[in-house]
Write a protein that holds these residues in place. Structure first.
Motif, mmCIF file in Angstrom:
data_model
loop_
_atom_site.group_PDB
_atom_site.id
_atom_site.type_symbol
_atom_site.label_atom_id
_atom_site.label_comp_id
_atom_site.label_asym_id
_atom_site.label_seq_id
_atom_site.Cartn_x
_atom_site.Cartn_y
_atom_site.Cartn_z
ATOM 1 N N HIS A 58 3.235 -12.793 30.558
ATOM 2 C CA HIS A 58 3.978 -13.552 29.920
ATOM 3 C C HIS A 58 3.628 -12.694 28.295
ATOM 4 C CE1 HIS A 58 4.793 -16.685 32.626
ATOM 5 N NE2 HIS A 58 2.950 -16.975 33.069
ATOM 6 N N GLN A 96 11.885 -17.553 35.663
ATOM 7 C CA GLN A 96 10.936 -18.516 36.575
ATOM 8 C C GLN A 96 9.951 -18.730 37.200
ATOM 9 O OE1 GLN A 96 12.455 -15.894 40.567
ATOM 10 N NE2 GLN A 96 13.368 -14.717 39.854
ATOM 11 N N THR A 97 9.756 -18.780 35.844
ATOM 12 C CA THR A 97 8.485 -19.356 35.311
ATOM 13 C C THR A 97 8.487 -20.517 35.725
ATOM 14 O OG1 THR A 97 7.841 -17.459 34.049
ATOM 15 C CG2 THR A 97 6.039 -19.310 33.389
ATOM 16 N N GLU A 98 7.140 -20.947 36.201
ATOM 17 C CA GLU A 98 7.465 -22.580 36.719
ATOM 18 C C GLU A 98 7.108 -23.503 35.144
ATOM 19 O OE1 GLU A 98 5.436 -25.493 39.707
ATOM 20 O OE2 GLU A 98 4.550 -23.906 39.637
ATOM 21 N N GLY A 99 7.524 -24.726 35.193
ATOM 22 C CA GLY A 99 8.036 -25.434 34.222
ATOM 23 C C GLY A 99 8.805 -24.488 32.674
ATOM 24 N N CYS A 100 8.925 -23.015 32.688
ATOM 25 C CA CYS A 100 9.469 -22.616 31.601
ATOM 26 C C CYS A 100 10.789 -23.552 30.789
ATOM 27 C CB CYS A 100 9.526 -21.558 31.334
ATOM 28 S SG CYS A 100 10.053 -20.589 30.328
ATOM 29 N N GLY A 101 11.651 -23.203 31.475
ATOM 30 C CA GLY A 101 13.090 -23.217 31.127
ATOM 31 C C GLY A 101 14.097 -23.481 30.614
ATOM 32 N N ARG A 109 10.915 -17.781 25.065
ATOM 33 C CA ARG A 109 10.323 -19.172 25.846
ATOM 34 C C ARG A 109 9.345 -18.839 25.833
ATOM 35 N NH1 ARG A 109 12.710 -24.973 27.775
ATOM 36 N NH2 ARG A 109 14.174 -23.886 25.484
ATOM 37 N N CYS A 110 9.151 -18.772 26.960
ATOM 38 C CA CYS A 110 7.446 -18.060 28.058
ATOM 39 C C CYS A 110 6.719 -16.453 27.382
ATOM 40 C CB CYS A 110 6.920 -18.568 29.485
ATOM 41 S SG CYS A 110 8.425 -17.396 30.800
#
Length: 295
Positions: A198, A269-274, A292-293
């Motif tokens: 990240h 594909q980071t969980e919850g990233c969007g 974003r992440c």
């Protein structure tokens, strides 16, 4: 260009066919690849037993029983294939590879316990090369003199990276691609390691180091991510982008698990990233990341 996992996959594929075999003849079908082939390459290899195959960064090393080492680099499109004298090239082909003899530039004729085989170097673009040096002079070989530690070796640590990053304003992506910092780490796996940890590819490397020169927790995470992504890629047989193939003719499958590389416009594909994977250009090379992440 094949990266470290691809070259390691090639080494592992060639080892069963080459280690312990005698080079009865080295056939050179042209005088040069990217560079002129050594004029004594065929003479120094003829009749020699191959002791072992190893790798340094993106270079394949073929050690001979007379103390010489053949150094091979695959360039952009180079590949080796193993052929037994009484069979076709082994392997199930997912994509047709070059079989045009005009691209078969170097042929190792081998014999072991009465069985003969050939290991053929094919390179349509001829960006690869081969050299031969005494094993005792490997450290003085120009490409090896200033190489950093291997990403799979014990020398790579967060403390080591902190010593290289402290006080520097260089972007993280370009620092990781510097072969003097880490040997063999290329564009694909840098993108993937930065996503796993990240971290933004544009972040200044000094921000990962404390004022006292110690690695921050983020740098520990990055070090672990580099090790993990290389290990996973080797296990999967490399990425096999464009021309890369394994020695049995099959392709690696790590490309099917890319999280950001070559996924511009796709959802992160980071969980919850969007977020959405973006592509930027750094030093003339494509970088894929999630703004974003990855901070």
């Amino acid at each position: 260009m094949p990266e470290l996992p691809e070259v390691e996959t090639v080494r592992r594929g060639l080892s069963p066919a080459m280690e312990g075999a005698v080079v009865t003849r080295l056939e050179l079908r042209r005088q040069d690849l990217r560079f002129p082939l050594p004029v004594d390459l065929a003479l120094r290899t003829a009749g020699r037993r191959i002791v072992s195959l190893s790798r340094r960064a993106k270079y394949l090393l073929i050690d001979l029983d007379n103390g010489d080492t053949v150094i091979a680099h695959l360039g952009m499109s180079g590949s080796f294939r193993v052929e037994a004298a009484d069979s076709t090239t082994p392997g199930v082909f997912h994509h047709e590879r070059s079989k045009d003899e005009k691209h078969d530039h170097v042929v190792f004729h081998l014999e072991r316990q009465g069985a003969v085989s050939r290991v053929i170097y094919n390179d349509p673009r001829r960006f690869g090369f081969m050299h031969i040096v005494a094993r005792t002079e490997l450290d003085a070989y120009p490409a090896f003199q200033e190489l950093g530690p291997e990403p799979v070796g014990n020398r790579l640590s967060a403390d080591y990276l902190a010593s290289r990053f402290a006080g520097r304003a260089q972007p993280l992506k370009s620092a990781l691609l510097d072969q003097k910092v880490i040997a063999g780490l290329g564009n694909i796996y840098v993108c993937e390691a930065l996503w796993r940890s990240h971290l933004s590819p544009t972040r200044k490397v000094a921000t990962l180091v404390t004022k006292t020169g110690k690695p921050k927790q983020e740098l520990h995470l990055l070090t672990d991510a580099v090790r993990a992504v290389i290990a996973d890629a080797i296990e999967a047989g490399g990425s096999s982008l464009r021309d890369h193939i394994r020695t049995d003719g099959t392709l690696g499958y790590f490309q099917h698990t890319f999280k950001v590389y070559d996924r511009e416009g796709e959802a992160c594909q980071t969980e919850g990233c969007g977020g959405i994977v973006e592509r930027i250009v750094q030093s003339g090379r494509s970088t894929f990341y999630c703004r974003r992440c990855q901070k």
